[in-house]
Design a protein around this motif. Structure first.
Motif, PDB file in Angstrom:
ATOM      1  N   LYS A   1       0.844  -1.192   0.000  1.00 19.68           N
ATOM      2  CA  LYS A   1       0.000   0.000   0.000  1.00 19.68           C
ATOM      3  C   LYS A   1       0.883   1.247   0.000  1.00 19.68           C
ATOM      4  CE  LYS A   1      -3.735   2.330   2.369  1.00 19.68           C
ATOM      5  NZ  LYS A   1      -4.597   2.353   3.541  1.00 19.68           N
ATOM      6  N   THR A   2       0.617   2.150  -0.937  1.00 18.65           N
ATOM      7  CA  THR A   2       1.331   3.413  -1.008  1.00 18.65           C
ATOM      8  C   THR A   2       0.487   4.480  -0.332  1.00 18.65           C
ATOM      9  OG1 THR A   2       2.454   2.799  -3.051  1.00 18.65           O
ATOM     10  CG2 THR A   2       2.309   5.144  -2.565  1.00 18.65           C
ATOM     11  N   GLU A   3       1.122   5.287   0.515  1.00 18.70           N
ATOM     12  CA  GLU A   3       0.446   6.339   1.272  1.00 18.70           C
ATOM     13  C   GLU A   3       1.138   7.671   1.037  1.00 18.70           C
ATOM     14  OE1 GLU A   3      -2.142   6.259   3.440  1.00 18.70           O
ATOM     15  OE2 GLU A   3      -2.352   4.151   3.920  1.00 18.70           O
ATOM     16  N   ALA A   4       0.387   8.747   1.076  1.00 20.11           N
ATOM     17  CA  ALA A   4       0.934  10.101   1.057  1.00 20.11           C
ATOM     18  C   ALA A   4       0.928  10.625   2.490  1.00 20.11           C
ATOM     19  CB  ALA A   4       0.104  11.002   0.164  1.00 20.11           C
ATOM     20  N   LEU A   5       2.077  11.085   2.939  1.00 18.72           N
ATOM     21  CA  LEU A   5       2.223  11.556   4.312  1.00 18.72           C
ATOM     22  C   LEU A   5       2.037  13.059   4.413  1.00 18.72           C
ATOM     23  CD1 LEU A   5       5.349   9.494   5.380  1.00 18.72           C
ATOM     24  CD2 LEU A   5       2.947   8.883   5.602  1.00 18.72           C
ATOM     25  N   LEU A   6       1.660  13.486   5.601  1.00 14.40           N
ATOM     26  CA  LEU A   6       1.522  14.907   5.883  1.00 14.40           C
ATOM     27  C   LEU A   6       2.868  15.459   6.324  1.00 14.40           C
ATOM     28  CD1 LEU A   6      -1.804  14.773   7.881  1.00 14.40           C
ATOM     29  CD2 LEU A   6      -1.497  15.421   5.506  1.00 14.40           C
TER      30      LEU A   6
END
Length: 181
Positions: free
Chosen positions: A93-98
């Motif tokens: 799973k690829t996630e975009a971080l804050l």
């Protein structure tokens, strides 16, 4: 400023993990480079060097509840990284971080109760990873957080990484576990 050798950086990450995770890392990095062929935030800088921190143990609850703690982490992506996503965590799973939308790919080891957050080429700390291992002793269940990388901002990462994950686990994971107990 010299461009980072992305293939060498991807190789560094692949050497840190066994198969089948190597192919997951390779695929996620290549997809990230296709979407953003010239990442500027992870370009090589003169102070880019190997750095490590941890393990920093963060108590989650009293008692032996490793399975419950790990299940809570897997259920909510925000329990293991600074993200707005509240969907389940799984390998690949690829996630975009804050706050900058830097990308990671997740690796999950169900048998050892471990989640890895692996940085992708456009992440400012690429190449690197954070390991979150759920552990227990005679009296408590805790998460041991450690990080490693050769990306830019080594001092920033080693000083701010542990408090960042302590805050995430305290604000997100502890309340989720308390609801399950």
């Amino acid at each position: 400023m010299q461009a980072r050798d992305f293939e060498a950086s991807i190789s560094y990450l692949k050497q840190a993990f066994p198969e089948p995770w190597n192919s997951v890392i390779e695929r996620a990095c290549q997809e990230n480079l296709q979407q953003n062929p010239q990442p500027k935030r992870s370009k090589f800088m003169a102070y880019s060097k190997l750095h490590k921190y941890g393990p920093c143990e963060i108590k989650i609850c009293e008692g032996k509840f490793k399975e419950i703690v790990f299940a809570a982490m897997l259920k909510d992506a925000a329990c293991s990284a600074p993200t707005l996503s509240h969907t389940a965590i799984y390998t690949g799973k690829t996630e975009a971080l804050l706050p900058f939308q830097d990308k990671i790919v997740r690796l999950v080891n169900d048998t050892e109760f471990v989640i890895y957050n692996v940085t992708l080429p456009e992440h400012i700390l690429f190449p690197g990873f954070v390991k979150l291992a759920v552990c227990e002793n005679d009296t408590n269940t805790f998460v041991a957080v450690s990080g490693e990388g050769i990306g830019n901002w080594a001092r920033f990462n080693t000083f701010l990484g542990p408090p960042l994950f302590r805050r995430i686990l305290t604000k997100r994971l502890i309340p989720a576990v308390q609801k399950s107990l």
